[in-house]
Design a protein around this motif. Structure first.
Motif, short mmCIF file in Angstrom:
data_model
loop_
_atom_site.label_atom_id
_atom_site.label_comp_id
_atom_site.label_asym_id
_atom_site.label_seq_id
_atom_site.Cartn_x
_atom_site.Cartn_y
_atom_site.Cartn_z
N THR A 195 23.49 45.54 75.07
CA THR A 195 24.15 45.08 73.86
C THR A 195 25.30 44.14 74.23
N ALA A 196 25.73 43.35 73.26
CA ALA A 196 26.85 42.44 73.46
C ALA A 196 27.60 42.32 72.14
N TYR A 197 28.91 42.11 72.23
CA TYR A 197 29.75 42.02 71.04
C TYR A 197 30.76 40.89 71.19
N ALA A 198 31.07 40.27 70.07
CA ALA A 198 32.19 39.35 70.05
C ALA A 198 33.48 40.14 70.25
N ASP A 199 34.45 39.54 70.88
CA ASP A 199 35.72 40.23 71.13
C ASP A 199 36.36 40.72 69.84
N SER A 200 36.18 39.97 68.78
CA SER A 200 36.83 40.29 67.51
C SER A 200 36.30 41.57 66.85
N VAL A 201 35.11 42.01 67.28
CA VAL A 201 34.51 43.20 66.65
C VAL A 201 34.34 44.35 67.62
N LYS A 202 34.60 44.12 68.89
CA LYS A 202 34.39 45.14 69.90
C LYS A 202 35.24 46.37 69.58
N GLY A 203 34.60 47.53 69.62
CA GLY A 203 35.29 48.77 69.31
C GLY A 203 35.25 49.14 67.84
N ASP A 222 15.98 50.80 65.61
CA ASP A 222 14.95 51.82 65.52
C ASP A 222 13.63 51.07 65.48
N ASN A 223 12.99 50.94 66.61
CA ASN A 223 11.75 50.16 66.68
C ASN A 223 10.61 50.79 65.89
N ALA A 224 10.65 52.09 65.72
CA ALA A 224 9.62 52.75 64.92
C ALA A 224 9.71 52.32 63.46
N LYS A 225 10.91 51.94 63.02
CA LYS A 225 11.12 51.49 61.65
C LYS A 225 11.26 49.98 61.54
N ASN A 226 11.11 49.28 62.68
CA ASN A 226 11.25 47.81 62.68
C ASN A 226 12.58 47.39 62.06
N THR A 227 13.63 48.09 62.42
CA THR A 227 14.93 47.84 61.79
C THR A 227 16.04 47.83 62.84
N VAL A 228 16.95 46.90 62.66
CA VAL A 228 18.16 46.83 63.46
C VAL A 228 19.35 47.02 62.53
N TYR A 229 20.34 47.75 63.01
CA TYR A 229 21.50 48.07 62.19
C TYR A 229 22.78 47.47 62.78
N LEU A 230 23.73 47.23 61.91
CA LEU A 230 25.08 46.86 62.34
C LEU A 230 26.04 47.76 61.58
N GLN A 231 26.57 48.75 62.29
CA GLN A 231 27.57 49.64 61.70
C GLN A 231 28.93 48.98 61.86
N MET A 232 29.61 48.76 60.75
CA MET A 232 30.89 48.06 60.76
C MET A 232 31.97 49.01 60.24
N ASN A 233 32.89 49.35 61.11
CA ASN A 233 33.99 50.24 60.77
C ASN A 233 35.32 49.50 60.84
N SER A 234 36.34 50.08 60.26
CA SER A 234 37.69 49.50 60.29
C SER A 234 37.66 48.03 59.88
N LEU A 235 36.99 47.75 58.80
CA LEU A 235 36.81 46.37 58.38
C LEU A 235 38.13 45.71 58.01
#
Length: 125
Positions: free
Chosen positions: A58-66, A73-86
């Protein structure tokens, strides 16, 4: 051919959370690397996070790291982006993108072959 559809965007207060989903068609999606990019108002589209086909890299921009976490989930053909502390500066249209033979997690938009239509995220202060 891969068709991508993002969902999960919306309006949230600063400090809140959202989870974006990127649903893909295509039987070979599990072999694709996926990235999330965003385009803030009046700015260029820029990298947010990426994940390899296996999910190991995985890789992240510095502004969102942490604060943000990408997963798949390849079984569901889905990628997620959990965004906290927006933060208000996270306000943007968020796009997912897929690239064939996705070894590694690429930050380069030019590496991606397919793009979704985008979902709006608005963070109020």
């Amino acid at each position: 051919q891969v068709h991508l559809v993002e969902s999960g965007g919306g309006l949230v207060q600063a400090g809140g959370s959202l989870r974006l989903s990127c649903a893909a068609s295509g039987r070979t999606f599990s072999s694709y690397g996926v990235g999330w990019f965003h385009q803030p108002p009046g700015k260029e589209r820029e990298f947010v996070a990426a994940i390899s086909w296996s999910g190991v890299s995985t890789a992240y921009a510095d502004s969102v790291k942490g604060r943000f976490t990408i997963s798949r989930d390849n079984a569901k053909n889905t990628v997620y982006l959990q965004m906290n502390s927006l933060k208000p500066e996270d306000t943007a249209v968020y796009y997912c993108a897929a690239r064939r033979y996705g070894v590694g997690a690429s930050r380069d938009q030019l590496d991606y072959d397919y793009w979704g239509q985008g979902t709006q995220v608005t963070v109020s202060s």
